[in-house]
Write a protein that holds these residues in place. Sequence first.
Motif, PDB file in Angstrom:
ATOM      1  N   ILE A  30       0.834  -1.205   0.000  1.00  0.00           N
ATOM      2  CA  ILE A  30       0.000   0.000   0.000  1.00  0.00           C
ATOM      3  C   ILE A  30       0.869   1.255   0.000  1.00  0.00           C
ATOM      4  N   GLY A  31       1.917   1.272   0.826  1.00  0.00           N
ATOM      5  CA  GLY A  31       2.812   2.426   0.847  1.00  0.00           C
ATOM      6  C   GLY A  31       3.431   2.697  -0.516  1.00  0.00           C
ATOM      7  N   SER A  32       3.814   1.635  -1.205  1.00  0.00           N
ATOM      8  CA  SER A  32       4.409   1.779  -2.538  1.00  0.00           C
ATOM      9  C   SER A  32       3.381   2.222  -3.572  1.00  0.00           C
ATOM     10  N   LEU A  33       2.211   1.608  -3.548  1.00  0.00           N
ATOM     11  CA  LEU A  33       1.168   1.977  -4.506  1.00  0.00           C
ATOM     12  C   LEU A  33       0.720   3.423  -4.340  1.00  0.00           C
ATOM     13  N   LEU A  34       0.666   3.881  -3.098  1.00  0.00           N
ATOM     14  CA  LEU A  34       0.113   5.207  -2.829  1.00  0.00           C
ATOM     15  C   LEU A  34       1.164   6.287  -2.595  1.00  0.00           C
ATOM     16  N   HIS A  35       2.431   5.971  -2.748  1.00  0.00           N
ATOM     17  CA  HIS A  35       3.470   6.949  -2.396  1.00  0.00           C
ATOM     18  C   HIS A  35       3.319   8.263  -3.160  1.00  0.00           C
ATOM     19  N   ASP A  36       2.817   8.237  -4.366  1.00  0.00           N
ATOM     20  CA  ASP A  36       2.642   9.460  -5.162  1.00  0.00           C
ATOM     21  C   ASP A  36       1.184   9.830  -5.383  1.00  0.00           C
ATOM     22  N   VAL A  37       0.295   9.368  -4.522  1.00  0.00           N
ATOM     23  CA  VAL A  37      -1.125   9.682  -4.689  1.00  0.00           C
ATOM     24  C   VAL A  37      -1.363  11.187  -4.663  1.00  0.00           C
ATOM     25  N   GLY A  38      -0.519  11.931  -3.981  1.00  0.00           N
ATOM     26  CA  GLY A  38      -0.640  13.390  -3.964  1.00  0.00           C
ATOM     27  C   GLY A  38      -0.470  13.999  -5.342  1.00  0.00           C
ATOM     28  N   LYS A  39       0.369  13.402  -6.189  1.00  0.00           N
ATOM     29  CA  LYS A  39       0.516  13.891  -7.565  1.00  0.00           C
ATOM     30  C   LYS A  39      -0.792  13.711  -8.322  1.00  0.00           C
ATOM     31  N   LEU A  40      -1.457  12.606  -8.089  1.00  0.00           N
ATOM     32  CA  LEU A  40      -2.735  12.340  -8.740  1.00  0.00           C
ATOM     33  C   LEU A  40      -3.768  13.384  -8.328  1.00  0.00           C
ATOM     34  N   VAL A  41      -3.808  13.691  -7.049  1.00  0.00           N
ATOM     35  CA  VAL A  41      -4.744  14.697  -6.545  1.00  0.00           C
ATOM     36  C   VAL A  41      -4.434  16.055  -7.157  1.00  0.00           C
ATOM     37  N   ILE A  42      -3.169  16.429  -7.167  1.00  0.00           N
ATOM     38  CA  ILE A  42      -2.781  17.709  -7.764  1.00  0.00           C
ATOM     39  C   ILE A  42      -3.169  17.736  -9.242  1.00  0.00           C
ATOM     40  N   GLY A  43      -2.894  16.639  -9.950  1.00  0.00           N
ATOM     41  CA  GLY A  43      -3.210  16.576 -11.371  1.00  0.00           C
ATOM     42  C   GLY A  43      -4.694  16.680 -11.672  1.00  0.00           C
ATOM     43  N   PHE A  44      -5.535  16.080 -10.829  1.00  0.00           N
ATOM     44  CA  PHE A  44      -6.976  16.124 -11.050  1.00  0.00           C
ATOM     45  C   PHE A  44      -7.616  17.426 -10.599  1.00  0.00           C
ATOM     46  N   PHE A  45      -7.208  17.921  -9.456  1.00  0.00           N
ATOM     47  CA  PHE A  45      -7.922  19.035  -8.851  1.00  0.00           C
ATOM     48  C   PHE A  45      -7.213  20.384  -8.932  1.00  0.00           C
ATOM     49  N   PHE A  46      -5.909  20.343  -9.220  1.00  0.00           N
ATOM     50  CA  PHE A  46      -5.127  21.581  -9.300  1.00  0.00           C
ATOM     51  C   PHE A  46      -4.243  21.526 -10.541  1.00  0.00           C
ATOM     52  N   TRP A  47      -4.893  21.319 -11.681  1.00  0.00           N
ATOM     53  CA  TRP A  47      -4.183  21.087 -12.931  1.00  0.00           C
ATOM     54  C   TRP A  47      -3.198  22.197 -13.264  1.00  0.00           C
ATOM     55  N   ASP A  48      -3.576  23.438 -13.080  1.00  0.00           N
ATOM     56  CA  ASP A  48      -2.680  24.558 -13.397  1.00  0.00           C
ATOM     57  C   ASP A  48      -1.394  24.474 -12.574  1.00  0.00           C
ATOM     58  N   TRP A  49      -1.531  24.122 -11.308  1.00  0.00           N
ATOM     59  CA  TRP A  49      -0.352  23.994 -10.449  1.00  0.00           C
ATOM     60  C   TRP A  49       0.510  22.813 -10.906  1.00  0.00           C
ATOM     61  N   PHE A  50      -0.134  21.698 -11.246  1.00  0.00           N
ATOM     62  CA  PHE A  50       0.604  20.528 -11.715  1.00  0.00           C
ATOM     63  C   PHE A  50       1.428  20.893 -12.953  1.00  0.00           C
ATOM     64  N   VAL A  51       0.809  21.575 -13.896  1.00  0.00           N
ATOM     65  CA  VAL A  51       1.501  21.983 -15.128  1.00  0.00           C
ATOM     66  C   VAL A  51       2.660  22.918 -14.793  1.00  0.00           C
ATOM     67  N   ARG A  52       2.441  23.826 -13.877  1.00  0.00           N
ATOM     68  CA  ARG A  52       3.515  24.759 -13.488  1.00  0.00           C
ATOM     69  C   ARG A  52       4.698  24.012 -12.874  1.00  0.00           C
ATOM     70  N   VAL A  53       4.419  23.064 -11.981  1.00  0.00           N
ATOM     71  CA  VAL A  53       5.487  22.280 -11.346  1.00  0.00           C
ATOM     72  C   VAL A  53       6.203  21.434 -12.393  1.00  0.00           C
ATOM     73  N   GLU A  54       5.440  20.760 -13.235  1.00  0.00           N
ATOM     74  CA  GLU A  54       6.043  19.888 -14.252  1.00  0.00           C
ATOM     75  C   GLU A  54       6.841  20.689 -15.280  1.00  0.00           C
ATOM     76  N   THR A  55       6.366  21.848 -15.673  1.00  0.00           N
ATOM     77  CA  THR A  55       7.107  22.712 -16.599  1.00  0.00           C
ATOM     78  C   THR A  55       8.425  23.144 -15.970  1.00  0.00           C
ATOM     79  N   HIS A  56       8.373  23.532 -14.715  1.00  0.00           N
ATOM     80  CA  HIS A  56       9.592  23.930 -13.990  1.00  0.00           C
ATOM     81  C   HIS A  56      10.580  22.765 -13.924  1.00  0.00           C
ATOM     82  N   ARG A  57      10.060  21.566 -13.630  1.00  0.00           N
ATOM     83  CA  ARG A  57      10.913  20.375 -13.543  1.00  0.00           C
ATOM     84  C   ARG A  57      11.618  20.115 -14.866  1.00  0.00           C
TER      85      ARG A  57
END
Length: 174
Positions: A30-57
């Motif tokens: 479960i820890g491994s499967l869910l370790h990046d679940v926060g990215k999923l939440v950001i991607g679904f609910f805060f798309w603009d922020w996700f794009v900004r972070v990913e563009t910066h990366r």
Amino acid sequence: SVGCAIVADKLYTERLVHLKSELEFNDYWIGSLLHDVGKLVIGFFFWDWFVRVETHRKEKGGSFRGAEQDLGDVASHDRIGQLMLLNNNMGEDSVAAVAQHHKAAGATDLVHLVHLANNLCKDLGLGYLPGEEPEYDAEVLAALSISPSRLEEIRDELAKEVVDEVRAMVEQCM
């Protein structure tokens, strides 16, 4: 995430790393499967922020977590994942694995295992975001008794044995 769970399982069940304690399958799976679940939440609910972070990366290089920090660390994916799991009464160990998979030095064996599996997946091209480079914590590698040559051996073994399995499993789920 599926790759991280499969890699963690292989590392643990085949004793490819030296852990000080026994781990429960559910905790590391479960820890491994869910370790990046926060990215999923950001991607679904805060798309603009996700794009900004990913563009910066992509522009600066480095990890998604590093980009989050560079941009002010407003709400990191590991913290969002931690809060989600706490809110859903998940086990303390799984919550720690999600919350600490990037800052794993000095943590539990479970956190070390998830940190290693996550970075090995990036090394093997199985990362959540294409092109994201691994960032192995030297203290975690030392705690797991993994030298640079041993890390390479583990990575090569996983490349032969799990990469196709992970890709097939992900394909079946799509």
